[in-house]
Design a protein around this motif. Structure first.
Motif, PDB file in Angstrom:
ATOM      1  N   ILE A   1       0.863  -1.182   0.000  1.00  0.00           N
ATOM      2  CA  ILE A   1       0.000   0.000   0.000  1.00  0.00           C
ATOM      3  C   ILE A   1       0.899   1.232   0.000  1.00  0.00           C
ATOM      4  N   LEU A   2       0.599   2.179  -0.858  1.00  0.00           N
ATOM      5  CA  LEU A   2       1.336   3.436  -0.869  1.00  0.00           C
ATOM      6  C   LEU A   2       0.511   4.471  -0.123  1.00  0.00           C
ATOM      7  N   LEU A   3       1.041   4.914   0.988  1.00  0.00           N
ATOM      8  CA  LEU A   3       0.352   5.861   1.852  1.00  0.00           C
ATOM      9  C   LEU A   3       0.947   7.245   1.650  1.00  0.00           C
ATOM     10  N   SER A   4       0.131   8.206   1.251  1.00  0.00           N
ATOM     11  CA  SER A   4       0.553   9.605   1.107  1.00  0.00           C
ATOM     12  C   SER A   4      -0.035  10.394   2.264  1.00  0.00           C
ATOM     13  N   PHE A   5       0.799  11.151   2.946  1.00  0.00           N
ATOM     14  CA  PHE A   5       0.291  11.932   4.065  1.00  0.00           C
ATOM     15  C   PHE A   5       1.019  13.254   4.200  1.00  0.00           C
ATOM     16  N   ARG A   6       0.450  14.124   5.007  1.00  0.00           N
ATOM     17  CA  ARG A   6       0.980  15.471   5.246  1.00  0.00           C
ATOM     18  C   ARG A   6       1.175  15.665   6.744  1.00  0.00           C
ATOM     19  N   VAL A   7       2.271  16.327   7.087  1.00  0.00           N
ATOM     20  CA  VAL A   7       2.502  16.776   8.456  1.00  0.00           C
ATOM     21  C   VAL A   7       2.450  18.295   8.409  1.00  0.00           C
ATOM     22  N   ASP A   8       1.471  18.884   9.114  1.00  0.00           N
ATOM     23  CA  ASP A   8       1.322  20.336   9.048  1.00  0.00           C
ATOM     24  C   ASP A   8       2.272  21.037  10.022  1.00  0.00           C
ATOM     25  N   ARG A   9       2.161  22.352  10.094  1.00  0.00           N
ATOM     26  CA  ARG A   9       3.069  23.170  10.929  1.00  0.00           C
ATOM     27  C   ARG A   9       2.905  22.897  12.422  1.00  0.00           C
ATOM     28  N   LEU A  10       1.781  22.296  12.807  1.00  0.00           N
ATOM     29  CA  LEU A  10       1.543  21.989  14.218  1.00  0.00           C
ATOM     30  C   LEU A  10       1.892  20.542  14.553  1.00  0.00           C
ATOM     31  N   GLY A  11       2.300  19.774  13.546  1.00  0.00           N
ATOM     32  CA  GLY A  11       2.635  18.381  13.766  1.00  0.00           C
ATOM     33  C   GLY A  11       1.466  17.428  13.593  1.00  0.00           C
TER      34      GLY A  11
END
Length: 158
Positions: A91-101
């Motif tokens: 599985i290819l998981l795409s995610f984001r970590v924002d400025r607050l973590g």
């Protein structure tokens, strides 16, 4: 002596052209800085507290990714998944970590067989992220920044 004074005066007056200061606007400095700025790299990768003692960026990135994958894998292993056929999928998981973590799943790419056999796989992955320890955001030039990552997760159910 008079000729010496004239020669020195000539050199002083002719060197005034070399003393001209070229004024540069702040906008020109900003544009020059933006041209040399590497937008695809961060100074400090997102991390967990277990990764704080690592010194190199590559070690920090590997620690963050390995910790994330192992937490997701451990969570999925604890689930009682019942399937009618063996599943061996990445599985290819795409995610984001924002400025607050805050970590957010952007996309989950998986095989149609996996999705059919484990219809709640996306929900399970999201739930596994809720159990993560505090995520510290990436830093670029002293500022916390948003980062996006792609991670492969191997699913093997028999």
């Amino acid at each position: 002596m008079k000729s010496f004074f004239i020669i020195v005066s000539f050199f002083v007056l002719s060197s005034c052209d070399n003393l001209n200061v070229k004024k540069t606007s702040s906008e020109a400095i900003l544009n020059e800085e933006l041209q040399t700025f590497n937008w695809d790299d961060v100074d400090v990768y997102p991390s967990f507290s277990v990764c704080d003692n690592l010194s190199s960026k590559t070690e920090q990135q590997a620690c963050f990714q390995n910790t994330l994958v192992s937490r997701i894998t451990d969570y999925l292993t604890k689930e009682d998944l019942v399937v009618t056929q063996d599943i061996n999928d990445t599985i290819l998981l795409s995610f984001r970590v924002d400025r607050l973590g805050k970590l957010t799943v952007l996309q989950v790419d998986l095989d149609s067989i996996t999705e059919r056999e484990i219809p709640n796989i996306k929900r399970l992955i999201n739930q596994s992220l809720d159990t993560l320890p505090k995520v510290y955001p990436a830093i670029k030039r002293g500022q916390q920044v948003i980062t996006e990552f792609n991670l492969p997760i191997i699913i093997n159910v028999r």
